[in-house]
Write a protein that holds these residues in place. Structure first.
Motif, PDB file in Angstrom:
ATOM      1  N   ALA A   1      40.801  57.773  72.544  1.00 17.05           N
ATOM      2  CA  ALA A   1      40.854  57.863  74.014  1.00 17.05           C
ATOM      3  C   ALA A   1      42.293  57.776  74.513  1.00 17.05           C
ATOM      4  CB  ALA A   1      40.004  56.761  74.640  1.00 17.05           C
ATOM      5  N   ALA A   2      43.071  56.851  73.966  1.00 17.23           N
ATOM      6  CA  ALA A   2      44.470  56.702  74.391  1.00 17.23           C
ATOM      7  C   ALA A   2      45.292  57.934  74.013  1.00 17.23           C
ATOM      8  CB  ALA A   2      45.066  55.442  73.778  1.00 17.23           C
ATOM      9  N   MET A   3      45.026  58.512  72.841  1.00 14.75           N
ATOM     10  CA  MET A   3      45.779  59.696  72.424  1.00 14.75           C
ATOM     11  C   MET A   3      45.437  60.895  73.312  1.00 14.75           C
ATOM     12  SD  MET A   3      48.123  60.986  70.559  1.00 14.75           S
ATOM     13  CE  MET A   3      48.482  60.564  68.876  1.00 14.75           C
ATOM     14  N   ARG A   4      44.184  61.026  73.705  1.00 15.06           N
ATOM     15  CA  ARG A   4      43.812  62.114  74.625  1.00 15.06           C
ATOM     16  C   ARG A   4      44.567  61.977  75.949  1.00 15.06           C
ATOM     17  NH1 ARG A   4      38.541  61.055  72.578  1.00 15.06           N
ATOM     18  NH2 ARG A   4      37.839  62.784  71.304  1.00 15.06           N
ATOM     19  N   ARG A   5      44.631  60.752  76.470  1.00 17.46           N
ATOM     20  CA  ARG A   5      45.348  60.523  77.733  1.00 17.46           C
ATOM     21  C   ARG A   5      46.835  60.839  77.590  1.00 17.46           C
ATOM     22  NH1 ARG A   5      41.894  56.049  77.799  1.00 17.46           N
ATOM     23  NH2 ARG A   5      43.547  54.675  77.022  1.00 17.46           N
ATOM     24  N   LEU A   6      47.441  60.380  76.514  1.00 14.58           N
ATOM     25  CA  LEU A   6      48.865  60.650  76.300  1.00 14.58           C
ATOM     26  C   LEU A   6      49.115  62.142  76.117  1.00 14.58           C
ATOM     27  CD1 LEU A   6      51.743  59.631  75.922  1.00 14.58           C
ATOM     28  CD2 LEU A   6      51.216  59.305  73.488  1.00 14.58           C
ATOM     29  N   ASN A   7      48.267  62.813  75.378  1.00 13.63           N
ATOM     30  CA  ASN A   7      48.403  64.257  75.174  1.00 13.63           C
ATOM     31  C   ASN A   7      48.348  64.989  76.511  1.00 13.63           C
ATOM     32  OD1 ASN A   7      48.675  66.630  73.667  1.00 13.63           O
ATOM     33  ND2 ASN A   7      46.472  66.852  73.413  1.00 13.63           N
ATOM     34  N   ARG A   8      47.430  64.605  77.349  1.00 18.46           N
ATOM     35  CA  ARG A   8      47.285  65.229  78.674  1.00 18.46           C
ATOM     36  C   ARG A   8      48.524  64.966  79.539  1.00 18.46           C
ATOM     37  NH1 ARG A   8      44.616  69.151  81.537  1.00 18.46           N
ATOM     38  NH2 ARG A   8      44.348  68.468  83.650  1.00 18.46           N
ATOM     39  N   ARG A   9      48.981  63.710  79.557  1.00 15.43           N
ATOM     40  CA  ARG A   9      50.150  63.342  80.366  1.00 15.43           C
ATOM     41  C   ARG A   9      51.428  64.006  79.849  1.00 15.43           C
ATOM     42  NH1 ARG A   9      48.791  57.870  80.393  1.00 15.43           N
ATOM     43  NH2 ARG A   9      50.324  57.517  78.772  1.00 15.43           N
ATOM     44  N   ALA A  10      51.610  64.027  78.540  1.00 15.06           N
ATOM     45  CA  ALA A  10      52.867  64.494  77.962  1.00 15.06           C
ATOM     46  C   ALA A  10      52.955  66.010  77.831  1.00 15.06           C
ATOM     47  CB  ALA A  10      53.073  63.861  76.586  1.00 15.06           C
ATOM     48  N   THR A  11      51.826  66.662  77.521  1.00 16.08           N
ATOM     49  CA  THR A  11      51.872  68.096  77.240  1.00 16.08           C
ATOM     50  C   THR A  11      51.059  68.940  78.207  1.00 16.08           C
ATOM     51  OG1 THR A  11      49.937  68.133  75.769  1.00 16.08           O
ATOM     52  CG2 THR A  11      52.081  67.574  74.772  1.00 16.08           C
ATOM     53  N   GLY A  12      50.198  68.275  78.986  1.00 14.11           N
ATOM     54  CA  GLY A  12      49.317  69.019  79.879  1.00 14.11           C
ATOM     55  C   GLY A  12      48.099  69.588  79.174  1.00 14.11           C
ATOM     56  N   ARG A  13      47.979  69.314  77.881  1.00 14.15           N
ATOM     57  CA  ARG A  13      46.836  69.828  77.111  1.00 14.15           C
ATOM     58  C   ARG A  13      45.721  68.805  77.077  1.00 14.15           C
ATOM     59  NH1 ARG A  13      50.798  71.074  72.451  1.00 14.15           N
ATOM     60  NH2 ARG A  13      51.884  72.856  73.326  1.00 14.15           N
ATOM     61  N   ARG A  14      44.517  69.313  77.171  1.00 10.75           N
ATOM     62  CA  ARG A  14      43.351  68.436  77.045  1.00 10.75           C
ATOM     63  C   ARG A  14      42.958  68.362  75.579  1.00 10.75           C
ATOM     64  NH1 ARG A  14      39.631  68.267  81.923  1.00 10.75           N
ATOM     65  NH2 ARG A  14      41.062  68.803  83.596  1.00 10.75           N
ATOM     66  N   GLY A  15      42.395  67.262  75.208  1.00 10.30           N
ATOM     67  CA  GLY A  15      41.867  67.138  73.856  1.00 10.30           C
ATOM     68  C   GLY A  15      42.669  66.186  72.993  1.00 10.30           C
ATOM     69  N   LEU A  16      42.146  66.000  71.817  1.00 10.14           N
ATOM     70  CA  LEU A  16      42.700  65.056  70.863  1.00 10.14           C
ATOM     71  C   LEU A  16      43.699  65.751  69.953  1.00 10.14           C
ATOM     72  CD1 LEU A  16      42.497  62.171  69.770  1.00 10.14           C
ATOM     73  CD2 LEU A  16      40.625  62.948  68.312  1.00 10.14           C
ATOM     74  N   THR A  17      44.759  65.064  69.628  1.00 10.80           N
ATOM     75  CA  THR A  17      45.727  65.534  68.645  1.00 10.80           C
ATOM     76  C   THR A  17      46.022  64.390  67.696  1.00 10.80           C
ATOM     77  OG1 THR A  17      47.822  66.694  68.331  1.00 10.80           O
ATOM     78  CG2 THR A  17      47.782  64.972  70.022  1.00 10.80           C
ATOM     79  N   ASP A  18      46.523  64.703  66.524  1.00 13.60           N
ATOM     80  CA  ASP A  18      46.775  63.642  65.545  1.00 13.60           C
ATOM     81  C   ASP A  18      48.121  62.960  65.734  1.00 13.60           C
ATOM     82  OD1 ASP A  18      48.046  65.969  64.782  1.00 13.60           O
ATOM     83  OD2 ASP A  18      47.580  65.771  62.667  1.00 13.60           O
ATOM     84  N   VAL A  19      49.154  63.721  66.140  1.00 10.44           N
ATOM     85  CA  VAL A  19      50.497  63.158  66.262  1.00 10.44           C
ATOM     86  C   VAL A  19      51.207  63.732  67.476  1.00 10.44           C
ATOM     87  CG1 VAL A  19      52.777  62.949  65.177  1.00 10.44           C
ATOM     88  CG2 VAL A  19      50.726  62.919  63.754  1.00 10.44           C
ATOM     89  N   LEU A  20      51.897  62.876  68.204  1.00  6.31           N
ATOM     90  CA  LEU A  20      52.833  63.298  69.247  1.00  6.31           C
ATOM     91  C   LEU A  20      54.148  62.592  68.967  1.00  6.31           C
ATOM     92  CD1 LEU A  20      50.659  63.058  72.484  1.00  6.31           C
ATOM     93  CD2 LEU A  20      51.588  65.138  71.482  1.00  6.31           C
ATOM     94  N   ALA A  21      55.244  63.329  69.059  1.00  5.26           N
ATOM     95  CA  ALA A  21      56.560  62.740  68.817  1.00  5.26           C
ATOM     96  C   ALA A  21      57.506  63.151  69.934  1.00  5.26           C
ATOM     97  CB  ALA A  21      57.088  63.209  67.471  1.00  5.26           C
TER      98      ALA A  21
END
Length: 73
Positions: A9-29
């Motif tokens: 859940a936290a990674m989905r939120r960060l992905n949305r905030r940081a990249t504008g993409r919805r959904g789950l990702t394994d790594v953000l740097a």
């Protein structure tokens, strides 16, 4: 470098905030250039997403990628 493990859940939120993409990702740097020229950064990993990704990768491909990454370190 800071490493943070997040649940799905936290990674989905960060992905949305940081990249504008919805959904789950394994790594953000995120690279954080330092005034003295050093490159620092934050890495966020979702173990559940990474595990699901690895489940779909043939083992020889995973080990080859792992060995290539080690060679760069």
């Amino acid at each position: 470098m800071e490493l943070t493990l997040l649940d799905a859940a936290a990674m989905r939120r960060l992905n949305r905030r940081a990249t504008g993409r919805r959904g789950l990702t394994d790594v953000l740097a995120f690279a954080l250039p330092h005034p003295d020229g050093a490159l620092l950064g934050d890495v966020y990993i979702c173990p559940d997403a990474a595990r699901r990704w690895l489940d779909g990768v043939p083992r020889p491909a995973f080990h080859g990628a792992r060995d290539a990454a080690r060679a760069r370190l």
